[in-house]
Motif scaffolding. Sequence first.
Motif, short mmCIF file in Angstrom:
data_model
loop_
_atom_site.label_atom_id
_atom_site.label_comp_id
_atom_site.label_asym_id
_atom_site.label_seq_id
_atom_site.Cartn_x
_atom_site.Cartn_y
_atom_site.Cartn_z
N THR A 37 153.65 121.99 61.33
CA THR A 37 152.25 122.42 61.30
C THR A 37 151.43 121.74 62.39
O THR A 37 150.64 122.39 63.09
CB THR A 37 151.63 122.14 59.92
OG1 THR A 37 152.42 122.78 58.93
CG2 THR A 37 150.21 122.64 59.83
N GLU A 38 151.61 120.43 62.56
CA GLU A 38 150.85 119.69 63.57
C GLU A 38 151.16 120.19 64.98
O GLU A 38 150.26 120.32 65.81
CB GLU A 38 151.15 118.18 63.49
CG GLU A 38 150.72 117.52 62.21
CD GLU A 38 151.75 117.69 61.08
OE1 GLU A 38 152.90 118.10 61.34
OE2 GLU A 38 151.39 117.41 59.93
N ASP A 39 152.42 120.49 65.25
CA ASP A 39 152.81 120.98 66.58
C ASP A 39 152.26 122.39 66.83
O ASP A 39 151.84 122.71 67.94
CB ASP A 39 154.34 120.97 66.73
CG ASP A 39 154.92 119.56 66.71
OD1 ASP A 39 154.15 118.61 66.99
OD2 ASP A 39 156.13 119.43 66.42
N ILE A 40 152.28 123.21 65.79
CA ILE A 40 151.72 124.56 65.91
C ILE A 40 150.22 124.47 66.22
O ILE A 40 149.72 125.15 67.12
CB ILE A 40 151.98 125.38 64.64
CG1 ILE A 40 153.48 125.68 64.50
CG2 ILE A 40 151.18 126.69 64.65
CD1 ILE A 40 153.89 126.30 63.18
N CYS A 41 149.52 123.61 65.48
CA CYS A 41 148.08 123.42 65.73
C CYS A 41 147.83 122.93 67.15
O CYS A 41 146.92 123.41 67.83
CB CYS A 41 147.50 122.42 64.73
SG CYS A 41 147.42 123.04 63.06
N GLU A 42 148.64 122.00 67.61
CA GLU A 42 148.48 121.46 68.96
C GLU A 42 148.71 122.54 70.02
O GLU A 42 147.99 122.61 71.02
CB GLU A 42 149.44 120.28 69.17
CG GLU A 42 149.23 119.54 70.47
CD GLU A 42 147.84 118.93 70.60
OE1 GLU A 42 147.30 118.98 71.72
OE2 GLU A 42 147.30 118.43 69.61
N LYS A 43 149.73 123.40 69.80
CA LYS A 43 150.00 124.49 70.75
C LYS A 43 148.83 125.46 70.82
O LYS A 43 148.42 125.89 71.91
CB LYS A 43 151.28 125.23 70.38
CG LYS A 43 152.52 124.38 70.57
CD LYS A 43 153.53 125.11 71.39
CE LYS A 43 154.76 124.23 71.53
NZ LYS A 43 155.38 124.39 72.79
N PHE A 44 148.27 125.83 69.64
CA PHE A 44 147.10 126.71 69.61
C PHE A 44 145.92 126.05 70.31
O PHE A 44 145.22 126.68 71.12
CB PHE A 44 146.71 127.08 68.17
CG PHE A 44 147.42 128.29 67.65
CD1 PHE A 44 147.11 129.56 68.12
CD2 PHE A 44 148.38 128.16 66.66
CE1 PHE A 44 147.76 130.67 67.62
CE2 PHE A 44 149.03 129.28 66.16
CZ PHE A 44 148.72 130.54 66.64
N ASN A 45 145.68 124.79 70.03
CA ASN A 45 144.58 124.06 70.64
C ASN A 45 144.73 124.02 72.16
O ASN A 45 143.78 124.28 72.90
CB ASN A 45 144.51 122.65 70.06
CG ASN A 45 143.32 121.88 70.59
OD1 ASN A 45 142.25 122.44 70.75
ND2 ASN A 45 143.52 120.61 70.87
N THR A 46 145.91 123.70 72.63
CA THR A 46 146.17 123.63 74.08
C THR A 46 145.95 125.00 74.72
O THR A 46 145.30 125.11 75.76
CB THR A 46 147.61 123.14 74.34
OG1 THR A 46 147.76 121.86 73.76
CG2 THR A 46 147.89 123.07 75.83
N TYR A 47 146.48 126.04 74.07
CA TYR A 47 146.35 127.39 74.63
C TYR A 47 144.88 127.80 74.75
O TYR A 47 144.42 128.19 75.81
CB TYR A 47 147.10 128.40 73.75
CG TYR A 47 146.90 129.83 74.20
CD1 TYR A 47 147.60 130.34 75.28
CD2 TYR A 47 145.99 130.66 73.56
CE1 TYR A 47 147.42 131.64 75.71
CE2 TYR A 47 145.80 131.95 73.98
CZ TYR A 47 146.51 132.45 75.05
OH TYR A 47 146.30 133.73 75.48
N PHE A 48 144.12 127.68 73.63
CA PHE A 48 142.74 128.17 73.64
C PHE A 48 141.81 127.27 74.44
O PHE A 48 140.82 127.74 74.99
CB PHE A 48 142.23 128.36 72.22
CG PHE A 48 142.82 129.58 71.57
CD1 PHE A 48 142.43 130.85 71.98
CD2 PHE A 48 143.77 129.47 70.58
CE1 PHE A 48 142.98 131.98 71.40
CE2 PHE A 48 144.32 130.60 69.99
CZ PHE A 48 143.93 131.86 70.40
N SER A 49 142.10 125.99 74.56
CA SER A 49 141.23 125.12 75.35
C SER A 49 141.48 125.28 76.85
O SER A 49 140.67 124.85 77.65
CB SER A 49 141.40 123.66 74.93
OG SER A 49 142.72 123.23 75.14
N ASN A 50 142.59 125.92 77.24
CA ASN A 50 142.89 126.10 78.66
C ASN A 50 142.69 127.53 79.14
O ASN A 50 142.91 127.82 80.32
CB ASN A 50 144.34 125.68 78.94
CG ASN A 50 144.51 124.18 78.81
OD1 ASN A 50 143.68 123.41 79.27
ND2 ASN A 50 145.59 123.76 78.18
N ILE A 51 142.28 128.44 78.26
CA ILE A 51 142.12 129.85 78.65
C ILE A 51 141.17 130.01 79.83
O ILE A 51 141.49 130.66 80.82
CB ILE A 51 141.65 130.71 77.46
CG1 ILE A 51 142.80 130.95 76.50
CG2 ILE A 51 141.10 132.05 77.94
CD1 ILE A 51 142.42 131.75 75.28
#
Length: 154
Positions: A37-51
């Motif tokens: 769960t933590e890694d999934i959250c981190e991937k989403f965070n990284t993706y949306f913060s870099n769009i």
Amino acid sequence: GNSRKKWKMINKLLNRNKNRIQIKKLIDKEGTATHKTEDICEKFNTYFSNIAGNLKQKIDTAESGSDDYIRHLVNPVSSSIVNLGVMKHEVKEIITSFKNKSTRDTKISALKVAAENDNFIQALKDTIEASFDQGIFPESLKLAQVVPILKDGP
């Protein structure tokens, strides 16, 4: 009690559901699967913060220095905002349209006093016009007091 029913209706209207979908696995564009769960959250965070940065980079490299967008403008407008000025009666109408509540610290209805004070209305009108003309919004007017309204229940 009553506020619980209101929140229930609001949540229903907004199509909010207590049954939330939990993502158990995420596969990124490289094909790497993530299960924690933590890694999934981190991937989403990284993706949306870099769009924004990623899109800007693509636009900059694709059309650097290009004026190609101009051909898509049907009728370009050089000035799309016109300041016709602010009228005192407009300021007074807006002030009187607000709910007339007293503040916690003074127990005096500030809006009632303001709407009847011609000097205050003139000063506010001048401030609004200066803000429009200079493109500056006063820092002190950007502040707000936010009071949370707690609902009943767990």
